[in-house]
Design an enzyme around this catalytic site. Structure first.
Site, PDB file in Angstrom:
ATOM      1  N   ASP A 123     -47.707  15.403 -22.961  1.00  0.00           N
ATOM      2  CA  ASP A 123     -47.639  14.044 -22.407  1.00  0.00           C
ATOM      3  C   ASP A 123     -48.642  13.931 -21.269  1.00  0.00           C
ATOM      4  OD1 ASP A 123     -45.524  14.012 -19.641  1.00  0.00           O
ATOM      5  OD2 ASP A 123     -45.846  15.815 -20.836  1.00  0.00           O
ATOM      6  N   GLU A 189     -43.501  16.249 -18.908  1.00  0.00           N
ATOM      7  CA  GLU A 189     -43.826  16.881 -17.612  1.00  0.00           C
ATOM      8  C   GLU A 189     -44.256  15.851 -16.584  1.00  0.00           C
ATOM      9  OE1 GLU A 189     -45.933  18.886 -14.393  1.00  0.00           O
ATOM     10  OE2 GLU A 189     -46.737  17.394 -15.761  1.00  0.00           O
TER      11      GLU A 189
HETATM   12 ZN    ZN Z   1     -49.973  18.772 -15.804  1.00  0.00          ZN
END
Ligand code: ZN
Length: 485
Positions: A123, A189
């Protein structure tokens, strides 16, 4: 310079060329690995460009479809890289909505061989204002030896570095590769990894490993590799000062009693000493880092205005990495435009304290509490409310895995690797150390100081990217050859 020393020690073996000595001793041909990576590098960059074109963003306000497409694309690359056991897994968030899709692929270890887990995230950050970008954010463009686009460096190159290194090692070592390898490519994340802990606990055995490589950090400079050997921890909370039961007229009552914002400002002033170092007793603080930033570099990177004096003592790098740093990040008091002529009864501030590696967050939180309670100005009531806390991290640089990593980085780049700290935290690393206390965690990266991760015109240095893949292939081969025992 402990570890760098040991790397150098290797260089001075009678055979003279540590690589050849190690390659021969370890039954692997390091030159063949370098060649295998170089031969497929254009294809690797091509795969990276395709991944960059998928705007997978895990923030709740964004369309989740591209994020799923990103996970599917990564899973496809992993299958093409020879993995049979490839899964896309999710855990639910506390609110019951699904977390980001993670790609997990596993190849079990042969008898007596260690297992390594290779982590990165697919992501990416949102683009921010597209007008600030010189090229379309999700169209990867090569310019001056760099690849520009959102997620090129943070962190899709981390994913491709793992996949390409593994592919090179399987091609060169063939059946000699007995190492267990697990890919764990997270999908949330940049949204704070909300399900990371429950994911780890749900898939504890699937993800269990002896060594974990987190490829989501930076190298020291273009051309100079780094192993991130420390991260600061964090505690935060609020400090409220109360002085009156209610607001009163500042004319009628002002003078014999100070207002809450003034008293809070006085209390805040006690948190740092005259040269700007944190003045809270009992906090860990060290000044033994092996590299340093120049003041000019720091001022430029941090955009410090001319004439502003820097705070603290010791090297810049130690002030950023191995010393505590306290900042006030919020202040509750009437806004200037809403100000009335009253003595304010209470005021509140939020503090954020970065912790030196090795510092226990609970002890730090307690130290802050004790400090503000002991320094209550004019006997004002101080209400301390603890907030979040996160463990700092420190790599055991004397470990075999860390030694292998420093060696591999030096071999790949041709210059000794730097042991670098990071002033910020990577919260999920604390989760990894809590769920797997025995594991050796290596934090590497593909970024450099010019990568502008999280900002407009993010880019990846292609030469360093190739070296990062070579370094990882050497690490895998060495771990396979020599194990951890
Ligand atoms: Zn990163």
């Amino acid at each position: 310079m402990g570890d760098t020393g040991s790397v150098l020690a290797m260089t001075s073996t009678p055979a003279g060329n540590p690589q050849t000595a190690t390659a021969r001793a370890g039954n692997f041909d390091a030159e063949a690995l370098r060649q295998a990576v170089t031969e497929s590098f254009d294809a690797t960059v091509g795969q990276l460009k395709e991944l960059v074109a998928i705007p997978g963003i895990a923030w709740p306000s964004f369309d989740p479809a591209p994020l799923s497409a990103s996970a599917d694309a990564v899973a496809g690359l992993v299958r093409a890289g020879g993995f049979d056991d490839v899964r896309i897994l999710r855990c639910d968030k506390e609110d019951g909505t699904p977390g980001g899709p993670a790609v997990v692929a596993r190849r079990p270890a042969a008898e007596g061989k260690p297992t390594i887990l290779l982590y990165a995230h697919h992501d990416v950050q949102p683009t921010g204002d597209p007008a600030l970008w010189e090229t379309e954010p999700f169209t990867a463009v090569e310019r001056d030896g760099r690849l520009f686009g959102r997620g090129t460096a943070d962190d899709k190159a981390g994913i491709l570095a793992h996949i390409a290194a593994y592919s090179a090692v399987t091609r060169v070592l063939g059946d000699d590769l007995g190492l267990g390898v697990t890919f764990f490519f997270e999908g949330e994340e940049e949204a704070g990894s909300p399900t990371f802990r429950s994911f780890l606990e749900t898939h504890r055995e699937l993800l269990r490993a002896d060594v974990i490589v987190v490829a989501d950090s930076s190298n020291w400079k273009v051309g100079v590799p780094a192993l991130t050997t420390s991260l600061r921890g964090l505690v935060d909370g609020t400090i409220e000062v109360q002085v009156l039961d209610h607001a009163v007229h500042s004319g009628m009552f002002g003078g014999p009693v100070l207002d809450a914002p003034t008293l809070l400002a006085r209390l805040i002033a006690t948190l740092h000493d005259a040269d700007g170092s944190v003045a809270i007793a009992g906090l860990l603080s060290r000044d033994d880092v092996s590299v340093d930033l120049t003041e000019a570099e720091y001022r430029a990177d941090a955009s410090v205005l001319d004439g502003v004096r820097l705070a603290g003592t010791g090297t810049i790098a130690s002030r950023l990495w191995t010393k505590p740093a306290l900042s006030i990040i919020g202040f509750d008091a009437p806004a200037v435009d809403a100000a009335a002529n009253t003595l304010l009864p209470r005021a509140r501030a939020k503090f954020s304290l970065r912790l030196a590696p090795g510092q226990d967050p609970a002890a730090a939180m307690d130290a802050v509490r004790k400090h503000v309670e002991a320094n209550a100005p004019f006997g004002a009531r101080v209400v301390f409310t603890p907030g979040e806390s996160g463990n700092p991290f420190r790599t055991d640089t004397a470990s075999k895995a860390a030694g292998f990593a420093l060696w591999a980085l030096g071999e790949a780049w041709g210059v000794p690797a730097v042991e670098m700290g990071i002033g910020g935290s990577i919260p999920f690393i604390a989760d990894l150390t809590e769920v797997y206390p025995e594991v050796q965690i290596l934090v590497t990266g593909v970024e450099d100081p010019d990568s502008r991760a999280h900002s407009a015109n993010e880019s990846l240095h292609l030469g360093d990217f190739r070296n990062a893949i070579i370094a990882e292939a050497l690490l895998l081969a060495r771990l396979n050859a020599e194990g951890l025992a």
